[in-house]
Design a protein around this motif. Structure first.
Motif, short mmCIF file in Angstrom:
data_model
loop_
_atom_site.label_atom_id
_atom_site.label_comp_id
_atom_site.label_asym_id
_atom_site.label_seq_id
_atom_site.Cartn_x
_atom_site.Cartn_y
_atom_site.Cartn_z
N LEU A 1 15.61 3.29 23.50
CA LEU A 1 16.53 1.93 24.43
C LEU A 1 16.92 2.59 25.27
O LEU A 1 17.78 3.20 25.13
CB LEU A 1 16.93 1.01 23.32
N ALA A 2 16.60 2.32 26.99
CA ALA A 2 17.09 2.76 28.24
C ALA A 2 18.41 2.83 28.15
O ALA A 2 19.33 2.63 28.26
CB ALA A 2 16.21 2.09 28.82
N MET B 1 19.02 -4.26 24.85
CA MET B 1 18.71 -2.50 25.10
C MET B 1 17.81 -2.32 25.80
O MET B 1 18.03 -0.51 26.10
CB MET B 1 19.51 -2.43 23.47
N ASN B 2 17.03 -2.48 25.99
CA ASN B 2 15.70 -1.99 26.39
C ASN B 2 15.42 -1.80 27.78
O ASN B 2 14.76 -1.75 28.88
CB ASN B 2 14.00 -2.28 26.80
N ALA B 3 16.88 -2.78 28.67
CA ALA B 3 16.44 -3.05 30.45
C ALA B 3 18.19 -1.81 30.90
O ALA B 3 18.98 -1.33 29.86
CB ALA B 3 17.16 -4.01 30.58
N LYS B 4 18.20 -1.55 31.25
CA LYS B 4 19.56 -0.16 32.12
C LYS B 4 20.69 -0.73 31.55
O LYS B 4 20.82 -2.57 32.64
CB LYS B 4 19.16 0.17 33.48
N LEU B 5 21.88 -0.66 31.45
CA LEU B 5 23.07 -1.25 31.68
C LEU B 5 23.58 -1.26 33.63
O LEU B 5 23.21 -0.31 33.65
CB LEU B 5 24.12 -0.58 30.39
N PRO B 6 23.90 -2.55 33.28
CA PRO B 6 24.67 -2.93 34.64
C PRO B 6 26.28 -1.53 34.71
O PRO B 6 26.47 -1.43 33.96
CB PRO B 6 25.70 -3.41 34.44
N GLN B 7 25.48 -0.99 36.06
CA GLN B 7 26.56 0.51 36.69
C GLN B 7 27.92 -0.11 35.81
O GLN B 7 29.01 1.01 36.01
CB GLN B 7 26.77 1.13 38.23
N GLU B 8 28.95 -1.19 36.65
CA GLU B 8 30.20 -1.58 36.10
C GLU B 8 30.35 -1.68 34.08
O GLU B 8 31.54 -0.89 33.77
CB GLU B 8 30.28 -2.27 36.40
N GLU B 9 29.31 -1.45 33.59
CA GLU B 9 29.97 -0.93 32.07
C GLU B 9 29.40 0.24 32.08
O GLU B 9 29.69 0.77 30.32
CB GLU B 9 28.85 -2.02 31.02
N LEU B 10 29.60 1.51 32.33
CA LEU B 10 29.44 2.72 32.66
C LEU B 10 30.49 2.91 33.12
O LEU B 10 31.25 3.23 34.08
CB LEU B 10 28.46 3.13 32.98
N PHE B 11 30.81 4.22 32.39
CA PHE B 11 32.50 4.99 32.37
C PHE B 11 32.09 6.12 33.79
O PHE B 11 31.52 6.88 33.63
CB PHE B 11 33.74 5.85 31.55
#
Length: 436
Positions: free
Chosen positions: A153-154, A389-399
């Motif tokens: 899942l990406a 969940m098969n889509a990339k997460l938004p950048q603001e949700e990544l630390f």
């Protein structure tokens, strides 16, 4: 002078031919008594097959695995590990479970710094990058090739990527979900979750939550559960930059918490393990909003589950409550470690894990084209999970890749725990976070 007679080389030919014949006969005899059939087991170990046909390993390699799991899950992993060693007898796997769920990072960091960390470690996803940036892990890109990579899942891979490499293999996921009381939403004239903070305040007014005598509550904060706070603030803030990096509590976020504190009884602090108490509040239409892991939500009473609406548009930071297998940079048997991880995280084990613990599958092959899980037993995970969940997460949700992130998380978590005791004191949390 008399000439000496020279010896002709032809006289030695019969002797030479005889020696060669004897040697050939001896080779034939030994080749028939022992069948040397060397094969490569694709794991870097040469196997010898005697006449009996059973392969034996010239070298047995030992790898060490550290996990941090509840006893029930650990027993399941031990069973899978025994199956692995039966399948690959040339690899012996030594497992340890430190029984301190989520608190093994400090010990593993020290072992990594000293070069004696276990070959394989099961880490919370938030721990992977902090170890990788310090050079304590090996990338697992060679394991994640071809069909194995496309089966992931990406949305679960992005948080464990750094510097162009992938540093872990997803093992399990138990995402936090925002759920709403259907009956209370209907009473407020809504058929879906409030879209913004203003709409939420209007719902609170219509339901009389601000009236302490009605004994109605807006939200439950389990003591010290930082992920609940993170999801609530994210849900009602369009600008959430730096929120996951725990840099600061912004004025708007602080004012929202102050508003919650100003209404007596709006916030309750019930531990998530008290499923009966939470179920009763939902069934009696006394609690509007729930934030909890999917596994906990599925353990509520049947009548409570029928009365909740999952906010499918609010799947924030799902990776926070999941784990991945990683390989230590000090491992001497990286190929064997990768083989073990590949076997332990395959599709069949993902299905077994879902059946045993109700944690959601992490493999796309578990879902069909419409996002529904292929028929397996009586229960199935939600179809929208695979799609989201098969889509990339938004950048603001990544630390950001910062080894000090976990330290900041601990600081915020401790402050939040002090604020969510028996009597909610959100103002103390606001004071601590805004004075830093």
């Amino acid at each position: 002078m008399e000439r000496k007679k020279s010896v002709s080389p032809r006289k030695y030919v019969p002797l030479l031919v005889g020696a060669l014949l004897i040697t050939a006969l001896m080779l034939i005899f030994f080749s028939r008594s022992m069948n040397w059939n060397q094969t490569d087991n694709s794991n870097g170990i040469t196997l010898v097959e005697p006449a009996g046909g059973q392969q034996i390993s010239e070298v047995v390699k030992h790898i060490y695995v550290n996990v941090s799991l509840p006893s029930v899950e650990y027993r399941r992993v031990l069973h899978q590990n025994n199956e692995f060693m039966t399948k690959y007898p040339q690899i012996r796997v030594h497992m340890t479970n430190d029984n301190k769920i989520g608190n093994n990072y400090t010990a593993l960091s020290k072992q990594s710094a000293n070069g004696n960390a276990p070959d394989v470690m099961l880490l919370n996803n938030s721990q992977v990058i902090p170890l990788a940036v310090q050079g304590y892990l090996n990338p697992v890109d060679s394991l994640m090739s071809g069909d194995v990579y496309s089966d992931q899942l990406a949305g679960l891979l992005e948080p464990i990527k750094w510097n162009g490499y992938l540093w872990g293999t997803p093992n399990d996921i138990n995402p936090y979900i925002i759920a709403w009381n259907k009956n209370m939403l209907t009473e407020a004239g809504l058929t879906s979750a409030p879209k913004d903070w203003t709409m939420l305040q209007q719902v609170v007014g219509k339901l009389g939550i601000s009236d302490a005598q009605r004994n109605r509550h807006l939200i439950n904060f389990s003591p010290g559960d930082m992920t609940q706070l993170l999801l609530m603030v994210t849900k009602f803030n369009v600008d959430r930059s730096n929120l996951i990096n725990l840099v600061e509590l912004k004025p708007k976020q602080a004012s929202q918490l102050s508003w919650l504190q100003s209404m007596p009884g709006a916030v309750v602090t019930i531990p998530l393990d008290k499923k009966n108490e939470l179920s009763e509040l939902i069934v009696n239409n006394q609690l509007l909003m729930l934030i909890m892991p999917w596994e906990k939500l599925s353990l509520l009473s049947e009548s409570a589950q029928e009365n909740v609406l999952v906010d499918q548009d609010a799947l924030y930071y799902p990776w926070l409550n999941g784990s991945s297998y990683v390989i230590s940079s000090s491992s001497k048997f990286e190929d064997e470690a990768m083989l073990w991880i590949q076997e332990m995280t395959n599709t069949s084990h993902s299905l077994e894990q879902f059946e045993a613990s109700n944690q959601l599958p992490v493999r796309t092959s578990v879902y069909d084209r419409e996002g529904k899980m292929l028929a397996y037993g009586a229960r199935m995970p939600p179809s929208w999970w695979g799609q989201s969940m098969n889509a990339k997460l938004p950048q603001e949700e990544l630390f950001i890749a910062d080894p000090k992130w976990l330290s900041r998380w601990s600081t915020w978590e401790e402050a939040w725990e002090r604020a969510t005791g028996d009597i909610p004191r959100l103002d103390t949390f606001i004071e601590e976070m805004t004075s830093r």
